[in-house]
Design an enzyme around this catalytic site. Structure first.
Site, short mmCIF file in Angstrom:
data_model
loop_
_atom_site.label_atom_id
_atom_site.label_comp_id
_atom_site.label_asym_id
_atom_site.label_seq_id
_atom_site.Cartn_x
_atom_site.Cartn_y
_atom_site.Cartn_z
N CYS A 118 0.84 -1.19 0.00
CA CYS A 118 0.00 0.00 0.00
C CYS A 118 0.88 1.25 0.00
CB CYS A 118 -0.92 0.02 1.22
SG CYS A 118 -0.02 0.08 2.80
N CYS A 134 2.88 1.75 3.04
CA CYS A 134 4.13 0.97 3.08
C CYS A 134 5.26 1.79 2.47
CB CYS A 134 3.97 -0.33 2.30
SG CYS A 134 2.70 -1.44 2.94
N ASP A 181 6.39 13.07 -30.31
CA ASP A 181 7.58 12.78 -31.09
C ASP A 181 7.15 12.68 -32.55
OD1 ASP A 181 10.30 11.91 -31.68
OD2 ASP A 181 9.39 9.94 -32.00
N ASP A 184 7.83 6.86 -29.31
CA ASP A 184 7.99 5.43 -29.57
C ASP A 184 9.43 4.94 -29.55
OD1 ASP A 184 8.84 6.66 -31.91
OD2 ASP A 184 8.18 4.98 -33.16
N ASP A 200 12.99 8.75 -26.69
CA ASP A 200 11.83 9.37 -26.05
C ASP A 200 11.64 8.89 -24.62
OD1 ASP A 200 11.14 10.56 -28.55
OD2 ASP A 200 10.17 8.70 -29.15
#
Length: 731
Positions: free
Chosen positions: A15, A18, A422, A614, A618
């Site tokens: 969680c 934590c 991009d 992609d 990037d």
């Protein structure tokens, strides 16, 4: 003092509280200057003085809390294997707990008064608590460090309910005067089952979206061909050193950053630069690790190896960006940090108030009310509020070809005000096309066309593909006596005793060095057809834009979201593509580091930004942007660095996700509101606030039912997202 900054995976967190506990513990260590722990990415970004403390000491500190820190450098595969093994164990425990809790609920509702039923409930609940052992272990270790989290509430509430029920089961004569014959096994069982289910759903979503991490190692070769005393020997990558002479051949990836010493070749650097065109490399040219040798071969002298290579530095940028926390995550951490201590304080005050105003005869009543507070406040609804909405949203988006990694991504998407695209592979298809052919002798146009096709028809070079596509259907009527392909330069052919060349401007200038007919070249003229004495034609190449990009840009504008292109390509190329796509703002010739600077500048202005790309170049920008969107056909590192993946590369879906995210955000906020409203309403009732006026007490088993009802309401609200068809208009 030598300060370093490093990102480490953190294992076994369940969680946000934590993560907050691990972060506090790391900050307390001597020599640690700064630490940020992200539950979403399961990682810690630590800045520390390595002369004072080392990673092994950090690992020990974290393990003392019941979690683990992976400090093995560059071992993504091992980390991934550990994550998958932990997920398999979690899956087994989750479904086992759900299977066991079902009969617990049935028996508790129908046969609660029977001793045999209570014994059966004790056996089943004992097994369920054993499956949830991690909550008790973490709670105990955190208590030793004077910290508390969601595991603390789970452990105290379920443990108390179980012990009290065991007392009623095995010592009914003692317990009956105070607690009656009702046992509280079902709250203990259901709390463990629901919390495990929430964690399983969240981990499943995260792991599905990060399947690409185990493929990152394929981007660099395991070894390289090193030339020693004229002999070739395969050398592991980690043993390469600056100054080594290496050999690169067609199909190989460059192993390290270096300088070409001999030979020539066409090299695809799109992995690093985003430029779709192969680049000619010859003596004196720089080559970078990860680049693919498309055609030809060369020897190169190693300059930067290991962590010093450009590829590795980009990886470091990505890791650091992934580990840093966005503002929304810090707010969630703060809420979690406050919630648990408040509930524990209220439960303790409940017991004290019953003793103060009721006396010793109300001791057991006070204990019962305290237990009810812990059970009713157990964070099942809070834990399910986000993951159930995310799972349903992911299903709806996946049918549209969109992979979403986490709820945080959806929330951020609903606030984005600017999107950076991009160019290559995102705005464009990444496939070369011939934009224009300039004929220097119009009377030779037909001959030139046939000569171009004849010279390229047997080549597999990307430029050859563009030529053949442009002249589709054209069958050359001329016969070439000889065709020779020269790596890094182009093609050479002989027709009727005359030599023709097809290649780069650099090669043309070398051949026509004595000629007065050399044309002026520009960045858009990518190759030329010429002889020893004259130029016949110049061919301008470009990347074709995706047909959906114009509509996507228009819809983004309707949503009030601005757009920019940010690319490593040339100024002329980016300008042309931006104009075609209808994007007014653009940045060209940007290195990965420069992309990072530009995005951070926009973020400093208070603008929530998204990055769509992609390529490896990037990746750092995708991680640094508030929201990273990767095209599904892109580099694996880009996919790993993003929060959203458009699997079919359709840019219209980039626009769609921003509209849909607003609906998902509404559902998540409704769930969170109900979870907190439920606690605000139920906790005072469980504490006994209605008893003085109405003699009403919320027994622990009814508190368990209320807790279950709150969870069911959250799940039911999230299921509304399943009705969202992929074709539903949300823009």
């Amino acid at each position: 003092m030598k300060t370093v900054k490093a990102s480490f995976p953190v294992l076994d967190m369940s969680c946000a509280a934590c993560a907050n506990a691990v972060e506090k513990e790391l900050k307390k260590q001597p020599g640690v200057k700064h630490a940020e722990v992200s539950y979403a990415s399961a990682s810690a970004l630590v800045e520390f003085d390595e002369e004072t403390i080392d990673p092994q000491q950090l690992k020990i500190a974290v393990r003392q809390l019941g979690y683990d820190l992976e400090i093995t450098e560059y071992n993504h595969k091992k980390i991934r294997e550990t994550e998958l093994e932990n997920f398999r164990k979690l899956k087994t425990k989750t479904f086992a707990s759900l299977a066991l809790s079902a009969p617990v609920m049935v028996i508790a509702m129908g046969w609660i008064h029977h001793k045999a039923a209570n014994l059966t409930l004790w056996v089943l609940t004992s097994a369920i608590l054993l499956l949830g052992k991690r909550f008790f272990v973490h709670a105990w270790k955190m208590a030793l460090k004077k910290q508390a989290g969601m595991d603390t509430l789970v452990a105290i509430s379920t443990g108390t309910a179980y012990l009290l029920s065991s007392l009623i089961t095995f010592f009914p004569e003692i317990a009956k005067p105070y607690f009656g014959i009702h046992t509280y096994y079902e709250p203990a069982a259901m709390v463990i089952a629901f919390v495990l289910l929430g964690k399983f759903l969240e981990e499943q979503s995260r792991l599905k979206a990060t399947d690409y991490m185990d493929e990152l190692s394929s981007m660099l070769p395991d070894s390289a061909i090193r030339i020693v005393n004229g002999r070739e020997e395969h050398t592991p990558l980690q043993l390469l050193r600056p100054g080594d002479l290496l050999l690169g051949r067609t199909g190989d990836r460059v192993a390290v950053d270096g300088m070409v010493e001999d030979g020539n070749a066409w090299v695809d650097e799109s992995l690093l630069t985003g430029e779709s065109l192969p680049v000619a490399k010859e003596k004196g040219h720089q080559v970078f690790a990860g680049a693919l040798i498309v055609d030809g071969s060369f020897t190169y002298r190693a300059q930067s190896t290991g962590a010093e290579s450009r590829f590795s530095k980009i990886l470091t940028l990505v890791e650091n960006a992934k580990s840093s926390k966005p503002a929304v995550q810090r707010i969630a951490d703060q809420i979690s940090a406050v919630f648990v201590p408040v509930v524990l304080t209220i439960s303790l005050m409940t017991l004290l108030l019953w003793l103060i105003f009721g006396g010793k005869e109300f001791l057991l009543t006070g204990i019962s009310c305290t237990l009810a507070v812990l059970v009713v406040a157990c964070p099942c609804a809070l834990g399910l509020a986000t993951p159930t909405a995310v799972v349903n949203a992911i299903g709806s988006a996946a049918r549209r070809g969109i992979l979403i990694k986490n709820a945080q991504s959806l929330e951020i998407a609903s606030t984005v005000k600017h999107v950076f695209f991009d160019k290559t592979g995102t705005v464009t298809t990444g496939k070369l096309r011939i934009k224009n052919i300039n004929y220097y002798h119009q009377d030779k146009k037909t001959f030139v066309d046939q000569l171009l096709v004849a010279m390229e028809m047997h080549s597999n070079h990307p430029i050859a593909g563009a030529v053949l596509e442009y002249f589709k259907g054209l069958t050359p009527e001329i016969a070439l006596d000889q065709v020779r392909y020269i790596p890094g330069k182009g093609a050479e052919a002989i027709h009727k005793g005359l030599k023709y060349y097809l290649g780069s401007s650099l090669w043309m200038n070398q051949i026509l060095i004595q000629s007065q007919s050399k044309p002026s070249t520009n960045e858009q003229s990518h190759f030329f057809l010429f002889t020893d004495t004259e130029v016949l034609a110049s061919v301008t190449l470009s990347d074709s834009i995706r047909p959906e990009i114009k509509e996507a840009v228009k819809k983004l504008e309707e949503l009030g979201i601005g757009t920019s292109i940010i690319s490593g390509d040339s100024h002329d190329s980016v300008t042309m593509i931006a104009r075609e796509a209808g994007i007014k703002n653009y940045y060209s010739q940007c290195s990965p580091e420069e992309k990072l600077i530009i995005i951070n500048d926009w973020k400093k202005r208070g603008i929530t930004v998204a990055m769509a790309g992609d390529g490896i170049n990037d990746s750092a920008a995708l991680s640094t942007a508030d929201l990273g969107i990767a095209m599904g056909s892109g580099a694996h590192l880009a996919l790993e660095s993003s929060q959203v993946i458009v699997k079919d590369d359709n840019p219209k879906h980039i626009a769609w996700i921003f509209g849909y995210s607003k609906k998902v955000r509404t559902i998540i906020y409704q769930n969170l509101f109900w979870a907190f409203f439920y606690n605000i309403l139920a906790i005072p009732i469980a504490a006994g606030a209605l008893y003085p006026s109405f003699s009403i007490l919320l027994k622990p088993h009814w508190a368990g039912a209320a807790m279950a009802l709150s969870s069911v309401s959250v799940v039911a609200n999230s299921l509304r997202l399943r009705n969202h068809s992929p074709d539903t208009k949300v823009l």
